[in-house]
Design a protein around this motif. Structure first.
Motif, short mmCIF file in Angstrom:
data_model
loop_
_atom_site.label_atom_id
_atom_site.label_comp_id
_atom_site.label_asym_id
_atom_site.label_seq_id
_atom_site.Cartn_x
_atom_site.Cartn_y
_atom_site.Cartn_z
N ARG A 19 0.84 -1.21 0.00
CA ARG A 19 0.00 0.00 0.00
C ARG A 19 0.87 1.25 0.00
O ARG A 19 0.63 2.20 -0.76
CB ARG A 19 -0.94 -0.03 1.21
CG ARG A 19 -1.93 1.12 1.25
CD ARG A 19 -2.87 1.03 2.45
NE ARG A 19 -2.15 0.89 3.72
CZ ARG A 19 -2.19 -0.19 4.51
NH1 ARG A 19 -2.95 -1.21 4.21
NH2 ARG A 19 -1.50 -0.23 5.63
N ASP A 20 1.91 1.27 0.83
CA ASP A 20 2.80 2.42 0.90
C ASP A 20 3.57 2.62 -0.41
O ASP A 20 3.75 3.74 -0.86
CB ASP A 20 3.79 2.29 2.07
CG ASP A 20 3.11 2.39 3.42
OD1 ASP A 20 1.93 2.82 3.48
OD2 ASP A 20 3.75 2.03 4.43
N ALA A 21 4.03 1.54 -1.00
CA ALA A 21 4.75 1.63 -2.27
C ALA A 21 3.85 2.16 -3.37
O ALA A 21 4.27 2.99 -4.18
CB ALA A 21 5.32 0.26 -2.65
N GLU A 22 2.60 1.69 -3.40
CA GLU A 22 1.66 2.19 -4.39
C GLU A 22 1.39 3.68 -4.19
O GLU A 22 1.30 4.44 -5.17
CB GLU A 22 0.36 1.39 -4.36
CG GLU A 22 0.52 0.00 -4.90
CD GLU A 22 -0.72 -0.85 -4.76
OE1 GLU A 22 -0.96 -1.67 -5.67
OE2 GLU A 22 -1.47 -0.70 -3.77
N SER A 23 1.28 4.12 -2.95
CA SER A 23 1.09 5.55 -2.66
C SER A 23 2.28 6.36 -3.15
O SER A 23 2.12 7.44 -3.72
CB SER A 23 0.88 5.77 -1.16
OG SER A 23 -0.33 5.20 -0.73
N ALA A 27 2.33 9.29 -5.95
CA ALA A 27 2.81 10.62 -5.59
C ALA A 27 3.93 11.10 -6.51
O ALA A 27 4.11 12.30 -6.69
CB ALA A 27 3.29 10.64 -4.14
N THR A 28 4.66 10.17 -7.10
CA THR A 28 5.78 10.55 -7.97
C THR A 28 5.45 10.38 -9.45
O THR A 28 6.33 10.47 -10.30
CB THR A 28 7.03 9.71 -7.63
OG1 THR A 28 6.73 8.32 -7.81
CG2 THR A 28 7.49 9.96 -6.21
N ARG A 40 10.82 3.76 -11.32
CA ARG A 40 9.37 3.55 -11.18
C ARG A 40 8.95 2.22 -11.81
O ARG A 40 8.16 1.47 -11.24
CB ARG A 40 8.59 4.70 -11.81
CG ARG A 40 8.56 5.96 -10.96
CD ARG A 40 7.73 7.07 -11.60
NE ARG A 40 6.44 6.61 -12.05
CZ ARG A 40 5.38 6.38 -11.27
NH1 ARG A 40 5.47 6.60 -9.98
NH2 ARG A 40 4.24 5.96 -11.77
N ALA A 41 9.48 1.92 -12.99
CA ALA A 41 9.13 0.66 -13.67
C ALA A 41 9.56 -0.54 -12.82
O ALA A 41 8.80 -1.52 -12.68
CB ALA A 41 9.79 0.61 -15.05
N LYS A 42 10.75 -0.46 -12.24
CA LYS A 42 11.23 -1.54 -11.39
C LYS A 42 10.35 -1.68 -10.14
O LYS A 42 9.99 -2.79 -9.73
CB LYS A 42 12.69 -1.30 -11.00
CG LYS A 42 13.30 -2.43 -10.23
CD LYS A 42 14.77 -2.20 -9.97
CE LYS A 42 15.34 -3.36 -9.19
NZ LYS A 42 16.76 -3.19 -8.92
#
Length: 72
Positions: A19-23, A27-28, A40-42
């Motif tokens: 969830r935090d990684a998706e946020s 955000a970026t 981002r792709a990785k």
């Protein structure tokens, strides 16, 4: 000292990380540049992989195949 956690705790922790990684990815999203896009792709691939593995852990836990202290 190694702390033993339950499968349920592991699932909860992985869910929070995803969830935090998706946020962070959302955000970026407006950030540009070759290096940012590469990272981002990785990260997106890592999140997809983690979700797949988490789903498997949840299924194993619900079916009783995964027990506390066992490795998936």
């Amino acid at each position: 000292m190694v702390e033993r956690i339950s499968a349920g705790q592991l699932i909860d922790d992985l869910t929070a990380v995803i969830r935090d990684a998706e946020s962070l990815l959302r955000a970026t999203a407006a950030q540009t540049g070759e290096k940012v896009e590469e990272v981002r792709a990785k990260a997106e691939q890592s999140v997809r992989t983690a979700k797949e593995r988490l789903s498997g852990l949840e299924e194993e836990t619900l079916s009783g195949r995964l027990r506390v202290g066992e490795r998936a």
